[in-house]
Each structure stands twice: as C-alpha cells, then as structure tokens.
Design an enzyme around this catalytic site. Structure first.
Site, short mmCIF file in Angstrom:
data_model
loop_
_atom_site.label_atom_id
_atom_site.label_comp_id
_atom_site.label_asym_id
_atom_site.label_seq_id
_atom_site.Cartn_x
_atom_site.Cartn_y
_atom_site.Cartn_z
N ASP A 8 -3.65 1.13 7.02
CA ASP A 8 -3.15 2.55 6.46
C ASP A 8 -3.75 3.59 6.08
O ASP A 8 -4.84 3.95 6.53
CB ASP A 8 -3.32 1.58 4.75
CG ASP A 8 -2.47 2.52 3.41
OD1 ASP A 8 -1.22 2.62 4.10
OD2 ASP A 8 -3.41 2.65 3.06
N SER A 42 1.33 3.07 8.11
CA SER A 42 1.82 3.67 7.40
C SER A 42 3.15 3.49 6.88
O SER A 42 4.38 2.99 7.42
CB SER A 42 1.98 5.35 8.18
OG SER A 42 1.50 5.94 6.73
N ALA A 43 3.11 4.04 5.73
CA ALA A 43 4.61 3.85 5.06
C ALA A 43 5.40 5.57 5.57
O ALA A 43 6.83 5.52 5.20
CB ALA A 43 4.43 3.45 3.95
N LYS A 196 4.39 -4.99 6.83
CA LYS A 196 2.98 -4.08 7.36
C LYS A 196 2.29 -5.29 7.75
O LYS A 196 2.31 -5.48 9.24
CB LYS A 196 1.96 -3.82 5.82
CG LYS A 196 2.92 -2.40 6.22
CD LYS A 196 1.01 -1.56 5.33
CE LYS A 196 2.08 -0.14 4.88
NZ LYS A 196 0.06 0.94 4.51
N ASP A 219 -4.61 -0.02 0.09
CA ASP A 219 -5.30 -0.01 -1.06
C ASP A 219 -4.54 -0.15 -2.00
O ASP A 219 -4.18 0.04 -3.31
CB ASP A 219 -5.28 1.49 -1.02
CG ASP A 219 -4.53 2.39 -1.46
OD1 ASP A 219 -3.55 2.19 0.03
OD2 ASP A 219 -4.02 2.96 -2.18
N ASN A 222 2.10 -2.76 -0.76
CA ASN A 222 2.36 -2.80 0.95
C ASN A 222 1.85 -3.03 1.54
O ASN A 222 1.89 -3.19 3.24
CB ASN A 222 2.99 -1.77 1.08
CG ASN A 222 2.54 -0.67 1.21
OD1 ASN A 222 1.52 -0.16 -0.07
ND2 ASN A 222 3.07 0.61 1.80
#
Length: 270
Positions: A8, A42-43, A196, A219, A222
């Site tokens: 992430d 990643s978002a 994810k 962390d 998601n």
C-alpha cells in the site's frame, strides 16, 4: 520463501509528507535486484502513483495496482479493470446527497466531480490532470453511451459523516458494491471485482506466485483483505488496532521506515 511484496502507498510506503526515505528506496532496489517482485497497491489513480513508481526505481514491466484494485496496468497498459455501471453510479450519488459530501469519480487517468471545493483542491495536489467538473447526469449519459463507467467513486467528508455514509451505503448495496474507508475522511466505492485482495490474487497468479509466497503491507480498512490473503500480512504501526489484529506481523510506523524494517526482517539482504 517470499517471492513478492505488495505495498500500500499512503500511510504505508509513503511518509506523512508523501516522501519515501532513501534507505527504503535502497532496500526495495536490493530486493528487486534479487528477483523479488515489489508491487504498489494504491487507492490512488495511476497518474498519482507513477511518480513514486519511478522514484523507487521499479522495473518498467512491474504490474501496478491502482484505484483500489479496479485498474491494473503493466508497461502502462491496462491488463484488468472493473467499472461501476453508470446507472448504479447515479444511484449511489443520489444516496449520498442528503449527507452533503463531495464525490469524485475516477476513470483510468481521468477524474470528475460535480463541484470544485476544498476536498477536490486537496486531491488535486497529487493529480497531474485537472478535475473535470460537471453535473452527474451529463457524466452518466456520456458513460452510458460509451458503455463504460468509473473505476472508483470516492466520497469525501468529515470522519463522523463518512462513518454515517458508510453505514448507509453498506445497508443499501451490501454484496453489490465494495465499500471501504481508505482513511477517516475518504470512503471508496468500487464494483465487487474491484478490491486490493482480488488485484493481488490476479497479479500473483499472472506472475505464478502462490499466496504463501506473498507479503502484503497496509495500514487501513481497504487493506484488510489483502493482508489476510497474503502468506505474511503486515500491518503498519500507525494502523488502527483492528487492522493490526488481522495481521501476522506489526511493523513500525510509516514515518519511521516500517516498510524497510519489515523487509529487512523477512529477507536476507546482506
């Protein structure tokens, strides 16, 4: 034992100022030099991930998972994407309206909103394309005509409001959409194929790597499924306690080189 590390970005690889320490960059390059795949998850949309991808020196052919797993690229070409149908996009928008939150809609490298405000201005800082502002009915009509939809919707508001919106949307769309907070002020909404964990599964199968051979670090909420999917799920020291509870290992915080320290624990880098 481990052949790939899925990372992430915000709150994990990146420090609070969005930087990556030089020691962490060197550790990642050492791993990739030994044939270990290091893959960003990643978002963020791709154009907000590529600067970090290039800065840490990942090989150009490395897959890149963006928009919470809804858009995956390799050599900057899409190899997977999940979209929210236009009619469902409009429905979710109408469900959020009473809460008076800002929504951004992401489609590959583009992003859209009905307004430009402090929330979109903050997001604009990590984007290299300007937000396109317009009413949702026009966006939906355009997407429907092209038989496409956004890869992700992101609802932005204060933490208490986000918690209420999450509860409401999950009560309406349970099983029809993936709905996760990526931080206290952001609620991510994706098609059920966009997550994810699904993205990590897709990429690892593409690379011929088994779940037991994967480390995944994150962390936030998601990241939970990804952490659970990996043979070694790592939570950051800055993660909420319930994220730490599902992890196999808890490393240091993002601001104190937690990613590097975990890599050094699980790999022989001498």
């Amino acid at each position: 034992m481990y052949k790939a590390v899925f990372l992430d970005m915000d709150g994990t690889l990146l420090k609070s100022d969005h930087s990556v320490s030089e020691q962490t960059v060197q550790t990642i390059q050492t791993l990739t030099g030994k044939g270990i795949s290091v893959i960003l998850v990643s978002a963020r949309p791709i154009n907000a991930v590529l600067p970090t991808f290039r800065h840490i020196g990942l090989p150009a052919h490395t897959p890149l998972i963006t928009l919470n797993g809804s858009y995956i690229v390799e050599n900057e070409q899409p190899i997977f994407q999940a979209m929210i149908p236009p009619d469902l996009t409009e429905q979710v928008t109408q469900q959020v309206r009473p809460f008076k939150a800002t929504i951004a809609y992401y489609l590959q490298r583009e992003w859209f909103s009905e307004v430009r405000d402090a929330w979109t201005d903050h997001e604009q800082k990590i984007m290299d394309v300007a937000v396109e502002v317009g009413p949702i009915d026009q966006l939906v009509s355009n997407w429907a005509a092209r038989k496409i939809g956004p890869n992700k919707m992101m609802v932005m508001s204060e933490p208490d409001n986000i918690a209420l919106i999450q509860q409401h949307l999950r009560s309406v769309y349970n099983g029809r959409l993936n709905i996760y907070p990526s931080k206290a002020t952001y609620l991510e909404v994706m098609d059920t194929r966009g997550s994810k964990s699904n993205a990590v599964r897709f990429v690892s199968e593409r690379l011929g790597i088994a779940p037991a051979e994967i480390i995944a670090m994150g962390d936030n909420y998601n990241d939970v499924e990804m952490i659970r999917f990996a043979g070694m799920g790592v939570a950051m020291g800055n993660a909420p306690d319930d994220i730490k509870a599902v992890a196999d290992y808890v490393t240091d915080t993002n601001n104190n080189d937690g990613v590097r320290k975990a890599m050094e624990k699980f790999f022989s880098l001498a």
